[in-house]
Every structure is written in C-alpha cells, then in structure tokens.
Design a protein around this motif. Structure first.
Motif, PDB file in Angstrom:
ATOM      1  N   ARG A  50       0.830  -1.206   0.000  1.00  0.00           N
ATOM      2  CA  ARG A  50       0.000   0.000   0.000  1.00  0.00           C
ATOM      3  C   ARG A  50       0.868   1.262   0.000  1.00  0.00           C
ATOM      4  NH1 ARG A  50      -2.731  -1.493   3.857  1.00  0.00           N
ATOM      5  NH2 ARG A  50      -1.667  -0.415   5.577  1.00  0.00           N
ATOM      6  N   GLN A  51       1.924   1.254   0.789  1.00  0.00           N
ATOM      7  CA  GLN A  51       2.785   2.437   0.861  1.00  0.00           C
ATOM      8  C   GLN A  51       3.607   2.600  -0.414  1.00  0.00           C
ATOM      9  OE1 GLN A  51       4.302   3.085   5.213  1.00  0.00           O
ATOM     10  NE2 GLN A  51       3.859   0.900   4.988  1.00  0.00           N
ATOM     11  N   ILE A  52       4.038   1.498  -1.011  1.00  0.00           N
ATOM     12  CA  ILE A  52       4.735   1.584  -2.305  1.00  0.00           C
ATOM     13  C   ILE A  52       3.823   2.213  -3.337  1.00  0.00           C
ATOM     14  CG2 ILE A  52       5.619   0.203  -4.227  1.00  0.00           C
ATOM     15  CD1 ILE A  52       6.736  -1.740  -2.124  1.00  0.00           C
ATOM     16  N   ARG A  53       2.588   1.763  -3.375  1.00  0.00           N
ATOM     17  CA  ARG A  53       1.639   2.291  -4.353  1.00  0.00           C
ATOM     18  C   ARG A  53       1.433   3.795  -4.153  1.00  0.00           C
ATOM     19  NH1 ARG A  53      -2.559  -0.449  -2.912  1.00  0.00           N
ATOM     20  NH2 ARG A  53      -1.910  -2.299  -4.092  1.00  0.00           N
ATOM     21  N   ALA A  54       1.337   4.222  -2.878  1.00  0.00           N
ATOM     22  CA  ALA A  54       1.110   5.643  -2.599  1.00  0.00           C
ATOM     23  C   ALA A  54       2.283   6.492  -3.069  1.00  0.00           C
ATOM     24  CB  ALA A  54       0.869   5.829  -1.101  1.00  0.00           C
ATOM     25  N   TRP A  55       3.506   6.044  -2.789  1.00  0.00           N
ATOM     26  CA  TRP A  55       4.680   6.822  -3.197  1.00  0.00           C
ATOM     27  C   TRP A  55       4.860   6.793  -4.711  1.00  0.00           C
ATOM     28  CZ3 TRP A  55       7.684  10.306  -0.808  1.00  0.00           C
ATOM     29  CH2 TRP A  55       7.577  10.406   0.586  1.00  0.00           C
ATOM     30  N   GLU A  56       4.656   5.650  -5.351  1.00  0.00           N
ATOM     31  CA  GLU A  56       4.804   5.585  -6.800  1.00  0.00           C
ATOM     32  C   GLU A  56       3.739   6.424  -7.488  1.00  0.00           C
ATOM     33  OE1 GLU A  56       7.059   1.254  -7.351  1.00  0.00           O
ATOM     34  OE2 GLU A  56       4.947   1.441  -7.928  1.00  0.00           O
ATOM     35  N   ASN A  57       2.530   6.428  -6.971  1.00  0.00           N
ATOM     36  CA  ASN A  57       1.487   7.277  -7.558  1.00  0.00           C
ATOM     37  C   ASN A  57       1.857   8.743  -7.437  1.00  0.00           C
ATOM     38  OD1 ASN A  57      -0.088   5.082  -8.246  1.00  0.00           O
ATOM     39  ND2 ASN A  57      -1.419   5.216  -6.451  1.00  0.00           N
ATOM     40  N   GLY A  86      14.063   7.349 -23.384  1.00  0.00           N
ATOM     41  CA  GLY A  86      12.712   6.846 -23.613  1.00  0.00           C
ATOM     42  C   GLY A  86      11.854   6.984 -22.370  1.00  0.00           C
ATOM     43  N   GLU A  87      10.660   6.438 -22.444  1.00  0.00           N
ATOM     44  CA  GLU A  87       9.699   6.550 -21.359  1.00  0.00           C
ATOM     45  C   GLU A  87      10.159   5.734 -20.150  1.00  0.00           C
ATOM     46  OE1 GLU A  87       4.812   6.457 -20.998  1.00  0.00           O
ATOM     47  OE2 GLU A  87       5.839   5.062 -22.355  1.00  0.00           O
ATOM     48  N   PHE A  88       9.872   6.265 -18.963  1.00  0.00           N
ATOM     49  CA  PHE A  88      10.221   5.544 -17.738  1.00  0.00           C
ATOM     50  C   PHE A  88       9.263   5.948 -16.628  1.00  0.00           C
ATOM     51  CE2 PHE A  88      12.480   9.540 -17.314  1.00  0.00           C
ATOM     52  CZ  PHE A  88      12.326   9.862 -15.974  1.00  0.00           C
ATOM     53  N   TRP A  89       9.315   5.164 -15.532  1.00  0.00           N
ATOM     54  CA  TRP A  89       8.513   5.436 -14.348  1.00  0.00           C
ATOM     55  C   TRP A  89       9.420   5.350 -13.123  1.00  0.00           C
ATOM     56  CZ3 TRP A  89       6.888   2.925 -18.597  1.00  0.00           C
ATOM     57  CH2 TRP A  89       5.669   3.291 -19.152  1.00  0.00           C
ATOM     58  N   TYR A  90       9.073   6.099 -12.081  1.00  0.00           N
ATOM     59  CA  TYR A  90       9.782   6.002 -10.806  1.00  0.00           C
ATOM     60  C   TYR A  90       9.174   4.855 -10.013  1.00  0.00           C
ATOM     61  CZ  TYR A  90      11.525  10.613 -12.061  1.00  0.00           C
ATOM     62  OH  TYR A  90      12.124  11.657 -12.723  1.00  0.00           O
ATOM     63  N   ARG A  91      10.063   3.947  -9.574  1.00  0.00           N
ATOM     64  CA  ARG A  91       9.584   2.737  -8.909  1.00  0.00           C
ATOM     65  C   ARG A  91      10.399   2.474  -7.629  1.00  0.00           C
ATOM     66  NH1 ARG A  91       7.486  -1.073 -12.168  1.00  0.00           N
ATOM     67  NH2 ARG A  91       6.850  -1.979 -10.176  1.00  0.00           N
ATOM     68  N   LEU A  92       9.763   1.819  -6.678  1.00  0.00           N
ATOM     69  CA  LEU A  92      10.445   1.348  -5.474  1.00  0.00           C
ATOM     70  C   LEU A  92      10.741  -0.134  -5.622  1.00  0.00           C
ATOM     71  CD1 LEU A  92       8.416   3.141  -2.672  1.00  0.00           C
ATOM     72  CD2 LEU A  92      10.769   3.594  -3.324  1.00  0.00           C
ATOM     73  N   LEU A 141       4.889  10.048  -7.215  1.00  0.00           N
ATOM     74  CA  LEU A 141       6.049  10.376  -8.047  1.00  0.00           C
ATOM     75  C   LEU A 141       5.743  10.346  -9.537  1.00  0.00           C
ATOM     76  CD1 LEU A 141       8.711   8.329  -6.059  1.00  0.00           C
ATOM     77  CD2 LEU A 141       8.766  10.811  -6.386  1.00  0.00           C
ATOM     78  N   ASN A 142       4.744   9.614  -9.955  1.00  0.00           N
ATOM     79  CA  ASN A 142       4.464   9.433 -11.384  1.00  0.00           C
ATOM     80  C   ASN A 142       3.234  10.204 -11.849  1.00  0.00           C
ATOM     81  OD1 ASN A 142       6.569   7.460 -12.304  1.00  0.00           O
ATOM     82  ND2 ASN A 142       5.679   6.235 -10.646  1.00  0.00           N
ATOM     83  N   ARG A 143       2.915  11.287 -11.174  1.00  0.00           N
ATOM     84  CA  ARG A 143       1.754  12.084 -11.556  1.00  0.00           C
ATOM     85  C   ARG A 143       2.009  12.829 -12.865  1.00  0.00           C
ATOM     86  NH1 ARG A 143       0.740  15.550  -6.244  1.00  0.00           N
ATOM     87  NH2 ARG A 143       3.023  15.669  -6.423  1.00  0.00           N
ATOM     88  N   ASP A 144       0.924  13.159 -13.542  1.00  0.00           N
ATOM     89  CA  ASP A 144       1.004  13.972 -14.752  1.00  0.00           C
ATOM     90  C   ASP A 144       1.190  15.437 -14.364  1.00  0.00           C
ATOM     91  OD1 ASP A 144       0.649  11.771 -16.413  1.00  0.00           O
ATOM     92  OD2 ASP A 144      -1.539  11.936 -16.329  1.00  0.00           O
ATOM     93  N   GLY A 145       1.604  16.222 -15.339  1.00  0.00           N
ATOM     94  CA  GLY A 145       1.788  17.647 -15.114  1.00  0.00           C
ATOM     95  C   GLY A 145       3.253  17.999 -15.014  1.00  0.00           C
ATOM     96  N   ARG A 146       3.631  19.103 -15.650  1.00  0.00           N
ATOM     97  CA  ARG A 146       5.048  19.472 -15.690  1.00  0.00           C
ATOM     98  C   ARG A 146       5.594  19.778 -14.291  1.00  0.00           C
ATOM     99  NH1 ARG A 146       3.534  21.998 -20.723  1.00  0.00           N
ATOM    100  NH2 ARG A 146       3.068  23.940 -19.618  1.00  0.00           N
TER     101      ARG A 146
END
Length: 779
Positions: free
Chosen positions: A211-218, A284-290, A220-225
């Motif tokens: 649950r906490q991983i999901r909260a932090w990844e969400n 290329g495209e990437f995501w911030y992950r724990l 960090l990976n939000r839209d918007g400049r």
C-alpha cells in the motif's frame, strides 16, 4: 615459515587435484547428513566470514557476495578503482546485465561452477587453500600477506588457480584470518558437489508495504510538468538511499527499498535504466519505482532514509503551497547535468533546501558512503574531524532574494561532465574562475543586506526539535563518517553551509560522480570539492570578528597552503562585522562553544568525554558499564600526541569492545590527524603535524571500516587506560596490542569482529549492517 602451520593432507590435495581429478579431504570434513540449503546453511557462512570483504564496488575482483545474484555473477579481473583515461562500462548488479550469460559477455567468470569437478570451483579451491595453512593464534601475519587498499588483488580464473596457489600459498580465503571450520567447509563443499543449487533472495511484501509503495509511486508518477519536475528532483536526491517505511517504533523494518527509474510501469517487475548517473538521458519513457533491497545489508552502503505519510505531505506542501510555473521541462544534456540550480530553477528554492535540511545527516552521509565507496576522492580535501552546521533558510539570501539567485545561479555549475584527459586543465580553470566570481558576488550582497553581520539566529536551529542541525564529520584517511551531534573537542574548523554549498556538495560527490569515470572526471570532482570546503570555511569566517579572520585563515592554510590562498581562492571578507559579541583571543573556540550553548536542544550527542572540564566526564544517560568506561578513559581523550605518545601508533579508526559478563558495550576510538593544510591532492604526509594528533572516544559504531578492535574486560579498564597513557614507543604499543588487541589470527576473530554489528542491532537496528574489514590492520 614462522607463525604458520600447514595441514599436510590439504596441501597435497591442492597440488595433485588438477592432475588426478580430486582427492579426499581430511576425515573431519565429512559431508552433512542432510541436503544442504543455500539460504539456511551456506548463506550464514558467507555473511559471517566472506561479506566483510566482498561488498560494494571495492570488493576484491568485483566478487560481491551480499546477494545470490552477486555470487552467481562471479568475479572479474578488471578492478573498479583504477586510473583510466576514458570511462569504463559500468558493472552494477541488477542494472548493467540481467542474466548470467550477459555477465559472462562482460568478462565475469564463475566461482562456483563445479560441473567439471569440484576442483574447477574457485570458491572451493580458495577456501581449501585457506585451510592449507593455520596461523599461530595471536601472532602477526607474515609480511608477504598484503592487506589494505594498497593490496594488489590477484583475480585468477579457474584455469589460473594452480599457478595462483603455487605463487600465493598464503592467499587462501578468508584472507589473513582463521579459515572455515571443518563443519563450514564440509557444508560449502556439499553444496558445490550438489551443483550449487541457487538460493532465493526474493522478497515477500506485506499488505502495508504494498500500500505504501503504491502511494509513493502514484505521487512520483503524476502527470503535469510541475509534478514531473518535483519527482525528478526527489529521485535525484533519493536514488542512493535505502528507503524504509518508518512506523515510529525505532525497530528494524522488514525490508528496505531503492528508488529506480524503470522501463516498466507500476505493477510490473522493475527494469532499471542502465545509465551511469541518475541524471543521464533516460532514452525513452520511464517510471519512478520502489524496488526491495535483496540480500545482506553492508554497513558502508546502508544509507537510510525514512518514508512516512507525514513526509510525503510535507514535500507536497513545501513544493506546491505557493504558486509557480514551468513552461518547459529541462532536458538531460551536459548543461542540465552540470548545474542543478538552473535545471531546477523553477522549483521553490526554500522547498529544496528545507527537504535537505530535514534529513541533513542522510545527505552528508551520501557524500562519504555513496558511489565513491572508498571515499578517497573526497577525503583528502577535508580535516580529520570537524563540525558542520547550516545557514537558516530565512537568512540564506539565495533562498530569500530572487534577484540575487537569478544573478549567481549560472556561476555555480559543476565540472566533471567532460571526462577527457585534455579537458582537465581548461575545465578546472573555467569552473574555478566562475566559482570565485560567485564568491565575490556573495560577499557583496551579504555586506549590503546584512550590514550588522551574521548572528546566532542566522544558523539553522533545527526548527527547534530536529537534531540534523548539528553534525560531526570524521575522516579516517581514505574513508569518512558522519553522525548527528557535536562530538569531540573543539575542532580546528567548523563549516557553516548554505543551500548552494549543500546542493553543490551533493551533486559533485553523489549525483554527478561516476565511479567508473576517467581520471579527468575524478580529479575534477576532487578539485571542485576543495573549492566547496574553502567556501564553507569562508562562510564560517563571517561569524568571527573581522580583524581575526585573516589570522584564522592563515592558521588553516599554513606553509604550502598559502600558495593556494593566493592562486586558487577568492579573497575572504575581512571587512563586514559580525553580530556575535566575542570576549576572548580565540574566536574559533568561542564560536564552537557558542554552538554548544545556543543549540543545546538539538545536540544529539552531548560529549563530556572529550570535553571534560571537571570530574563529570560521563554522559548523564550512560549505563553503569558505560559510565565506568567513560570515567576511566576520558583522561586519554583529546590529549595531543605530544603529551600522549601512543597516538603516534594508533590506527585511524578502532573499535573498543568492553565486556562485563553478559553485558557488553562498544566505543569508537578515532585518531584525528593534524595537517598544516588540506589544500592539495598529493603529498598529504608532507603536511602532517603528528605532535597535534589526538584521539576521540565516543560510544557506538562511528565507522564502517575498522582498522582494529581492542577487547577489554570491564575489570581491566584501568589497566587498559594505563597502558595507553604509558606507551612511549612501538614496542609499548605492540605490548598493548598483544594484551588487549584482536589480531586477525585469533581463533575467535570472527566471533568478536561481529560484536559491533550485534551492538548496532540492539542500539540502532535501522542502521545496523556488516562492517568491512578490508582495512583491518596487522598490528
């Protein structure tokens, strides 16, 4: 050979195995009765007797044994630490190759493969070679066993093991310590004979962790400049951390995590971007992950950072409470990497600084336990012990004055992006000139806006309750450590760091540093940190009376240091007054005393041991055993070598284990070398002032690389103190070691060398990890 006893049967086996295809070991190495499990049986042996040398980038032959993947990867003949004219391809576990075949393509060879017979396994042969000799307990090692960072590691392939055994008969493993016991050796042998069935480093996450991983990844990976720029800054500042979810209990968490740039989105396995630096182009495209940290925890790379819901809310408020815009996201080119102040110029400067202040110990720790690992890139430019405090954000004009910030941000970029050897000279001159331009501009704006000079209110007080506000940094020759609190006697220098100094230190030594980089890149990194140190010193001078600043500066840059003052550094401000009222002729000591007086509430480690002015030389919260240690040994703390000759023979960083029946405690005993100056990259020994060296004694494990360990029964504390006080020459020091020291040849060496780790597990479990003994000496 004196001090060596050999096992005749093993010695013969080692010689004839390649010819005859194997021979039986001694009868007392019978295989275990049941099948051997790597996780249950073999891993504890590696953690107890192997990982203490084989961890981090400086693991001999790049054989990293903290994880199953490191053992499977094997070894390489190519060292990480070497002088290169061009950068090398990185070889980071879990990043730069994904399969065993990939590592073989990169030149790594197996140490466990025994498909062609047990004798083909390097691990088996090295452990057997270690058992072929037995050191006389308590004796010094033979001189032909080279130890420390100057050791030229031999990295034989399986085909070269015969020649290695012949040329280096004392080079078996574990090196220069008691060999594996009969039971341990039989266990490893049985595991190898069974085909070395792999272990399992997999991590099972709890629902709360998920649950906490999901909260932090969400988050960090939000839209918007704006959100993306914030996430990039946060990632570049936490990529090195061992993150953990702090429940406030102080207990060790089930798992630690690293923050990665991953090709895969949340919910899928993490595939890290294999870029040399965290701010290199992602391609290329990437995501911030724990990603969970697997395997054993090694102290020297265990740089912890707590994640909580409150911390995420604080970051959100700091970054987004005030309106700001970003019209275009910055790229990842050379200019953006070189200057975080312009790259992240759209972000609120106070938010950036405040987040670093909140966990200042973590950020300073990344400087000295991060990618450098050995620390030698940075350590030869700092004093052996000094205090560090921080400018209050409300008094940092880079934070509060937007016009000044815009004027100077272009001047405080960092060198080292160009790694070609021919770039070293021009890059250094260019960045030195720009840095000195910045320092002159800083002098001018502070003189104009702080006409009365800085006072105690301009030093950050931890917002009243954050003990990250006061730090002590220790240098142990080729590595360093940092702890909260003001430890030791008054230091020669104290750093007052503002946001530009703090952020530049971080990007210079952590984000932009490439351990696989060229000699040009690494030299530029070290040379620029010299300028950072000088900048921190000049900032501190502003707090002293104007007419004393030049004499104090001259005392810091004696002899050849005066040349550096003339040719490399901007002139210090010797005109603007200070708001602090001084009463003595020793303003630096008075300033340090003022720190202790004005910031008592956030001093994490009061220290009457090293600053004992009366009979109360023990900490008020010390246990009965600790009080006995501190009262007995305080008389030797902080005494100069001119008065305490044993200091001349003491290692850089020792541990003291005091045992009282079932009770035990651990102290760090640190040698502080004095220097006429620390302004040059080479010739350090020419600048030693040995008569001024001192010892700092403080409870706990304040180091990652012990050079030695002393064992003292509580009833013999006074005898130990008397031996320290009475030692006059090397013979006396040797007698001290023979009576109280833990030499590498002691039969119980491995039991006692892990006592400090057990101490950490009891007293600071979040920080506990396996200590590195690559620097453990032969005294």
């Amino acid at each position: 050979m004196a001090g060596i006893r050999r096992s005749p049967l093993l010695a013969v086996c080692l010689l004839i195995t390649p010819v005859l295809g194997g021979c039986d070991d001694a009868p007392d190495t019978a295989p275990p009765a049941s099948p051997v499990s790597f996780n249950q049986d073999v891993r504890p042996i590696l953690e107890n007797k192997c990982i203490a040398c084989h961890g981090c980038y400086d693991a001999p032959c790049q054989l990293k044994l903290e994880t199953v993947d490191g053992l499977d990867r094997g070894a390489s003949t190519e060292p990480v630490y070497k002088q290169r004219t061009r950068a090398a391809d990185p070889t980071r576990l879990f990043v730069d190759a994904r399969t065993t075949a990939d590592w073989r393509d990169k030149g790594f060879f197996s140490v466990i493969d025994s498909t062609e017979g047990l004798e083909a396994s390097l691990l088996y042969r090295m452990l057997a070679l270690g058992r072929a000799r037995e050191f006389a307990p308590g004796d010094k090692l033979p001189e032909e066993i080279q130890l420390g960072l100057k050791r030229q590691n031999q990295c034989p392939t399986p085909a070269g093991m015969d020649a290695y055994a012949e040329d280096h008969p004392l080079g078996g493993m574990p090196l220069g310590t008691p060999a594996l016991t009969d039971e341990e050796f039989a266990t490893v042998r049985a595991w190898l004979e069974a085909g070395a069935p792999p272990g399992n480093d997999s991590v099972t996450l709890s629902e709360a962790e998920t649950r906490q991983i999901r909260a932090w990844e969400n988050w960090l990976n939000r839209d918007g400049r704006r959100q993306q720029l914030v996430a990039r800054w946060v990632y570049e500042h936490l990529f090195l951390a061992h993150l953990y979810f702090d429940d406030g209990s102080g207990q060790r968490p089930d798992h630690f995590f690293t923050l990665e740039r991953s090709r895969t989105a949340p919910g899928k396995p993490v595939v890290p971007l294999a870029t040399p630096r965290p701010n290199d182009p992602p391609g290329g495209e990437f995501w911030y992950r724990l990603r969970p940290v697997r395997g054993a925890i090694v102290h020297k790379t265990h740089i912890t950072y707590a994640l909580t819901e409150a911390k995420r809310q604080r970051m959100e408020k700091l970054f987004f409470a005030e309106p700001w815009t970003v019209s275009r996201l910055p790229g990842y080119g050379e200019d953006e990497r070189a200057n975080p102040f312009t790259t992240f110029g759209a972000l609120p400067a106070r938010a950036r600084y405040q987040i670093m202040l909140d966990d200042a110990e973590y950020f300073v720790r990344t400087f000295i336990r991060g990618p450098v690992c050995r620390g030698q890139i940075a350590t030869d430019v700092i004093r052996d012990r000094f205090w560090a405090v921080f400018q209050d954000p409300d008094h940092d004009l880079y934070i509060t004055d937007a016009d000044y910030r815009a004027k100077v941000s272009d001047l405080i970029g960092l060198p080292g992006q160009e790694g070609k050897l021919l770039d070293l000279g021009p890059e250094w001159l260019r960045y030195t000139h720009r840095r000195n331009q910045y320092l002159r501009a800083r002098h001018d704006v502070y003189a104009e806006q702080e006409t009365g000079g800085p006072g105690w209110d301009s030093i950050w007080n931890g917002d009243g309750d954050n003990d990250n506000a006061l730090l002590t940094i220790f240098r142990h020759h080729d590595n360093s450590s940092v702890r909260r609190g003001l430890i030791g006697d008054y230091p020669l220098t104290t750093w007052v760091m503002d946001y530009p100094l703090f952020e530049r230190s971080y990007y210079n030594l952590v984000v932009n540093f490439d351990v696989f980089g060229s000699v040009s890149h690494q030299a530029q990194t070290r040379l620029y940190f010299d300028l950072i140190r000088n900048g921190a010193e000049q900032n501190t001078l502003r707090y002293l009376p104007a007419d004393t600043r030049e004499p104090v500066l001259d005392s810091w840059y004696q002899k050849t240091g005066k040349l550096k003052l003339l040719i490399s550094y901007a002139e210090a401000d010797t005109d603007t007054p200070t708001a602090i009222d001084y009463q003595t002729a020793t303003p630096m000591n008075e300033f340090n005393a003022g720190l202790l007086e004005h910031f008592t509430a956030v001093n994490a480690r009061p220290d009457p041991i090293n600053r004992c002015g009366d009979d109360q030389c023990a900490r008020s919260d010390a246990s009965d055993l600790e009080r006995r240690v501190e009262t007995t040994l305080a008389p030797i703390a902080s005494r100069p070598a001119a008065d305490l000759p044993v200091v001349d023979w003491m290692p850089e960083a020792s541990l003291l284990l005091v045992e009282d029946g079932e009770d035990a405690t651990v102290y760090s005993l640190l040698r502080n070398r004095a220097h006429s100056n620390v302004a040059f990259m080479f010739g350090e020994s020419l600048r030693y002032q040995p008569e001024k060296d001192t010892l700092t004694l403080y409870p706990g494990v304040l180091l990652s690389y012990p050079n030695f360990l002393f064992r003292v029964e509580a009833g013999k504390l006074q005898a130990f103190a008397d031996a320290l006080a009475g030692a006059r020459d090397e013979a006396d020091f040797t007698a001290l070691v023979e009576r109280f020291g833990l030499r590498r040849t002691e039969t119980d060496f491995w039991q006692h060398i892990h006592a400090p780790q057990r101490y950490m597990e009891r007293h600071e479990p979040v920080q506990a990890g396996i200590l590195d003994i690559n620097r453990y000496g032969n005294f």
